[in-house]
Design a protein around this motif. Structure first.
Motif, PDB file in Angstrom:
ATOM      1  N   GLU A  87       0.832  -1.207   0.000  1.00 30.48           N
ATOM      2  CA  GLU A  87       0.000   0.000   0.000  1.00 30.48           C
ATOM      3  C   GLU A  87       0.866   1.256   0.000  1.00 30.48           C
ATOM      4  O   GLU A  87       0.528   2.255  -0.645  1.00 30.48           O
ATOM      5  N   ILE A  88       1.971   1.212   0.720  1.00 31.52           N
ATOM      6  CA  ILE A  88       2.897   2.353   0.727  1.00 31.52           C
ATOM      7  C   ILE A  88       3.495   2.563  -0.659  1.00 31.52           C
ATOM      8  O   ILE A  88       3.597   3.689  -1.150  1.00 31.52           O
ATOM      9  N   LYS A  89       3.879   1.470  -1.320  1.00 27.12           N
ATOM     10  CA  LYS A  89       4.425   1.568  -2.675  1.00 27.12           C
ATOM     11  C   LYS A  89       3.417   2.201  -3.623  1.00 27.12           C
ATOM     12  O   LYS A  89       3.771   3.079  -4.432  1.00 27.12           O
ATOM     13  N   LYS A  90       2.155   1.782  -3.524  1.00 30.40           N
ATOM     14  CA  LYS A  90       1.118   2.338  -4.398  1.00 30.40           C
ATOM     15  C   LYS A  90       0.886   3.814  -4.102  1.00 30.40           C
ATOM     16  O   LYS A  90       0.719   4.626  -5.025  1.00 30.40           O
ATOM     17  N   ALA A  91       0.874   4.160  -2.825  1.00 26.83           N
ATOM     18  CA  ALA A  91       0.656   5.563  -2.443  1.00 26.83           C
ATOM     19  C   ALA A  91       1.812   6.434  -2.918  1.00 26.83           C
ATOM     20  O   ALA A  91       1.601   7.561  -3.398  1.00 26.83           O
ATOM     21  N   GLU A  92       3.039   5.936  -2.806  1.00 24.36           N
ATOM     22  CA  GLU A  92       4.217   6.696  -3.252  1.00 24.36           C
ATOM     23  C   GLU A  92       4.187   6.908  -4.759  1.00 24.36           C
ATOM     24  O   GLU A  92       4.536   7.990  -5.256  1.00 24.36           O
ATOM     25  N   LYS A  94       1.497   7.017  -6.691  1.00 24.60           N
ATOM     26  CA  LYS A  94       0.455   7.997  -6.998  1.00 24.60           C
ATOM     27  C   LYS A  94       0.931   9.416  -6.702  1.00 24.60           C
ATOM     28  O   LYS A  94       0.712  10.346  -7.476  1.00 24.60           O
ATOM     29  N   ARG A  95       1.598   9.592  -5.552  1.00 20.37           N
ATOM     30  CA  ARG A  95       2.060  10.933  -5.187  1.00 20.37           C
ATOM     31  C   ARG A  95       3.120  11.422  -6.167  1.00 20.37           C
ATOM     32  O   ARG A  95       3.119  12.594  -6.558  1.00 20.37           O
ATOM     33  N   GLU A  96       4.029  10.512  -6.581  1.00 24.90           N
ATOM     34  CA  GLU A  96       5.069  10.888  -7.538  1.00 24.90           C
ATOM     35  C   GLU A  96       4.450  11.374  -8.844  1.00 24.90           C
ATOM     36  O   GLU A  96       4.887  12.380  -9.419  1.00 24.90           O
ATOM     37  N   LYS A  97       3.400  10.676  -9.293  1.00 28.21           N
ATOM     38  CA  LYS A  97       2.725  11.090 -10.529  1.00 28.21           C
ATOM     39  C   LYS A  97       2.030  12.435 -10.363  1.00 28.21           C
ATOM     40  O   LYS A  97       2.028  13.266 -11.286  1.00 28.21           O
ATOM     41  N   MET A  98       1.431  12.670  -9.197  1.00 28.02           N
ATOM     42  CA  MET A  98       0.772  13.943  -8.935  1.00 28.02           C
ATOM     43  C   MET A  98       1.770  15.095  -8.971  1.00 28.02           C
ATOM     44  O   MET A  98       1.538  16.136  -9.601  1.00 28.02           O
ATOM     45  N   VAL A  99       2.906  14.909  -8.264  1.00 30.46           N
ATOM     46  CA  VAL A  99       3.921  15.963  -8.216  1.00 30.46           C
ATOM     47  C   VAL A  99       4.524  16.196  -9.596  1.00 30.46           C
ATOM     48  O   VAL A  99       4.728  17.343 -10.021  1.00 30.46           O
ATOM     49  N   PHE A 108       7.610  24.049 -12.824  1.00 34.93           N
ATOM     50  CA  PHE A 108       8.268  24.353 -11.557  1.00 34.93           C
ATOM     51  C   PHE A 108       8.608  23.043 -10.869  1.00 34.93           C
ATOM     52  O   PHE A 108       7.847  22.073 -10.936  1.00 34.93           O
ATOM     53  N   ASN A 109       9.764  23.015 -10.191  1.00 34.57           N
ATOM     54  CA  ASN A 109      10.199  21.791  -9.517  1.00 34.57           C
ATOM     55  C   ASN A 109       9.695  21.790  -8.071  1.00 34.57           C
ATOM     56  O   ASN A 109      10.375  22.248  -7.154  1.00 34.57           O
ATOM     57  N   HIS A 110       8.466  21.263  -7.862  1.00 39.88           N
ATOM     58  CA  HIS A 110       7.894  21.219  -6.527  1.00 39.88           C
ATOM     59  C   HIS A 110       8.608  20.175  -5.657  1.00 39.88           C
ATOM     60  O   HIS A 110       9.061  19.145  -6.155  1.00 39.88           O
ATOM     61  N   ASP A 111       8.673  20.459  -4.366  1.00 37.84           N
ATOM     62  CA  ASP A 111       9.281  19.544  -3.413  1.00 37.84           C
ATOM     63  C   ASP A 111       8.432  18.282  -3.297  1.00 37.84           C
ATOM     64  O   ASP A 111       7.220  18.365  -3.090  1.00 37.84           O
ATOM     65  N   PHE A 112       9.064  17.119  -3.404  1.00 38.09           N
ATOM     66  CA  PHE A 112       8.329  15.858  -3.340  1.00 38.09           C
ATOM     67  C   PHE A 112       7.900  15.518  -1.911  1.00 38.09           C
ATOM     68  O   PHE A 112       6.918  14.837  -1.686  1.00 38.09           O
ATOM     69  N   GLY A 113       8.636  16.010  -0.925  1.00 38.56           N
ATOM     70  CA  GLY A 113       8.271  15.733   0.464  1.00 38.56           C
ATOM     71  C   GLY A 113       8.851  14.429   0.994  1.00 38.56           C
ATOM     72  O   GLY A 113       9.668  13.781   0.341  1.00 38.56           O
ATOM     73  N   GLN A 114       8.394  14.059   2.184  1.00 37.82           N
ATOM     74  CA  GLN A 114       8.896  12.854   2.858  1.00 37.82           C
ATOM     75  C   GLN A 114       8.556  11.588   2.071  1.00 37.82           C
ATOM     76  O   GLN A 114       7.416  11.372   1.682  1.00 37.82           O
ATOM     77  N   VAL A 115       9.570  10.784   1.808  1.00 42.00           N
ATOM     78  CA  VAL A 115       9.360   9.489   1.169  1.00 42.00           C
ATOM     79  C   VAL A 115       9.013   8.473   2.273  1.00 42.00           C
ATOM     80  O   VAL A 115       9.862   8.116   3.090  1.00 42.00           O
ATOM     81  N   ILE A 116       7.756   8.042   2.306  1.00 39.87           N
ATOM     82  CA  ILE A 116       7.260   7.235   3.412  1.00 39.87           C
ATOM     83  C   ILE A 116       8.005   5.903   3.536  1.00 39.87           C
ATOM     84  O   ILE A 116       8.259   5.430   4.645  1.00 39.87           O
ATOM     85  N   LYS A 117       8.376   5.322   2.406  1.00 42.68           N
ATOM     86  CA  LYS A 117       9.010   3.997   2.469  1.00 42.68           C
ATOM     87  C   LYS A 117      10.352   4.026   3.194  1.00 42.68           C
ATOM     88  O   LYS A 117      10.807   2.996   3.697  1.00 42.68           O
ATOM     89  N   THR A 118      10.990   5.200   3.282  1.00 48.14           N
ATOM     90  CA  THR A 118      12.272   5.294   3.995  1.00 48.14           C
ATOM     91  C   THR A 118      12.092   5.265   5.514  1.00 48.14           C
ATOM     92  O   THR A 118      13.065   5.113   6.253  1.00 48.14           O
ATOM     93  N   LEU A 119      10.852   5.406   5.991  1.00 46.84           N
ATOM     94  CA  LEU A 119      10.587   5.427   7.434  1.00 46.84           C
ATOM     95  C   LEU A 119      10.474   4.025   8.032  1.00 46.84           C
ATOM     96  O   LEU A 119      10.414   3.875   9.247  1.00 46.84           O
ATOM     97  N   ASN A 120      10.409   2.997   7.155  1.00 44.64           N
ATOM     98  CA  ASN A 120      10.300   1.608   7.607  1.00 44.64           C
ATOM     99  C   ASN A 120       9.076   1.415   8.510  1.00 44.64           C
ATOM    100  O   ASN A 120       9.124   0.724   9.539  1.00 44.64           O
ATOM    101  N   LEU A 121       7.970   2.045   8.096  1.00 46.83           N
ATOM    102  CA  LEU A 121       6.740   2.015   8.894  1.00 46.83           C
ATOM    103  C   LEU A 121       6.211   0.601   9.137  1.00 46.83           C
ATOM    104  O   LEU A 121       5.787   0.294  10.267  1.00 46.83           O
ATOM    105  N   PRO A 122       6.213  -0.301   8.137  1.00 49.34           N
ATOM    106  CA  PRO A 122       5.705  -1.660   8.399  1.00 49.34           C
ATOM    107  C   PRO A 122       6.427  -2.357   9.547  1.00 49.34           C
ATOM    108  O   PRO A 122       5.792  -3.016  10.375  1.00 49.34           O
ATOM    109  N   GLU A 123       7.734  -2.197   9.617  1.00 48.48           N
ATOM    110  CA  GLU A 123       8.503  -2.853  10.680  1.00 48.48           C
ATOM    111  C   GLU A 123       8.195  -2.232  12.043  1.00 48.48           C
ATOM    112  O   GLU A 123       8.018  -2.937  13.041  1.00 48.48           O
TER     113      GLU A 123
END
Length: 238
Positions: A87-92, A94-99, A108-123
């Motif tokens: 789900e995180i991969k799918k959300a990332e 979608k967000r990448e495509k939006m940005v 304009f080069n908008h800031d992509f923001g926090q990459v959720i997968k780097t937070l290791n949230l599932p673990e």
């Protein structure tokens, strides 16, 4: 690791505090909360608070479950963790495509923001779920719970459902009713609550003519489908 309901009731009586009996889905849904629309992330904060309140040197709640829940958690944790990862991969994506779309249209080069997968949230959420399970006193499988479960299945009493293998759910609920009855017979006056997010089988809490009403009322217990509601009753907010 596993304890009889009789022995557990004596331990709880020796240090009275409200009792929350947790079903398997309640403990696993901590990991599902970031992507399931019907599960609030308040379950994460409630889990942290309940773990803190169940500490031996400052206990204000008894967290209880049974051997079947422990086994089901072990059988399902890897799948649930993978589900969040996907789900995180799918959300990332979608967000990448939006940005990227915004960057093209606005030049304009908008800031992509926090990459959720780097937070290791599932673990991290898996570890929290395990910590909650570890804090639970685990009632051993008992022949009497099996017998009571078969009675529920034969009468199709919740959580039993026609055409569905409900044996484990019924044994879990039988364990809850057993510890509840034993505590009330020992003049235990604190709140006793059953918490499951599986309202499809158990019915919705506080619904008119809930299928569990008669049994719950008979031993002065409650049923919730959110950890945060269990926390609220401990803190006297409901």
């Amino acid at each position: 690791m596993f304890i009889s309901s009789t022995e557990l009731s004596e331990i709880i009586i020796s240090a009275p505090a409200p009792v929350l009996f947790l079903d398997t889905c309640t403990i696993l849904d901590i990991i599902r909360s970031p992507f399931r629309d019907n599960i609030s992330t308040n379950e994460i904060s409630a889990s942290l608070e309940l773990i803190n309140k169940s500490k031996l040197n400052n206990r204000s709640v008894w967290l209880v479950t049974n051997e079947i829940v422990y086994t089901e958690w072990k059988e399902n944790i890897a799948t649930v963790k993978i589900e969040l990862t996907e789900e995180i991969k799918k959300a990332e994506l979608k967000r990448e495509k939006m940005v990227n779309s915004a960057n093209i249209i606005f030049d304009f080069n908008h800031d992509f923001g926090q990459v959720i997968k780097t937070l290791n949230l599932p673990e991290h959420l898996k570890n929290l779920s395990k910590s909650l399970l570890d804090k639970c006193e685990k009632i051993a499988i008992d022949d009497s719970h099996y017998v009571e479960a078969m009675k529920r299945i034969n009468k199709c009493d919740a959580p039993a459902q026609r055409g569905k293998d409900s044996a484990k759910d019924c044994q879990i609920f039988a364990a809850f009713l057993d510890i509840g009855k034993q505590l009330r017979n020992k003049n235990f006056h604190q709140n006793i609550c059953f918490i499951t997010t599986n309202y499809q089988d158990y019915g919705k809490p506080n619904a008119p003519k809930s299928p569990l009403d008669q049994e719950l009322i008979s031993i002065n217990t409650k049923y919730f489908n959110k950890l945060e509601w269990g926390l609220a009753i401990i803190e006297g907010r409901v």
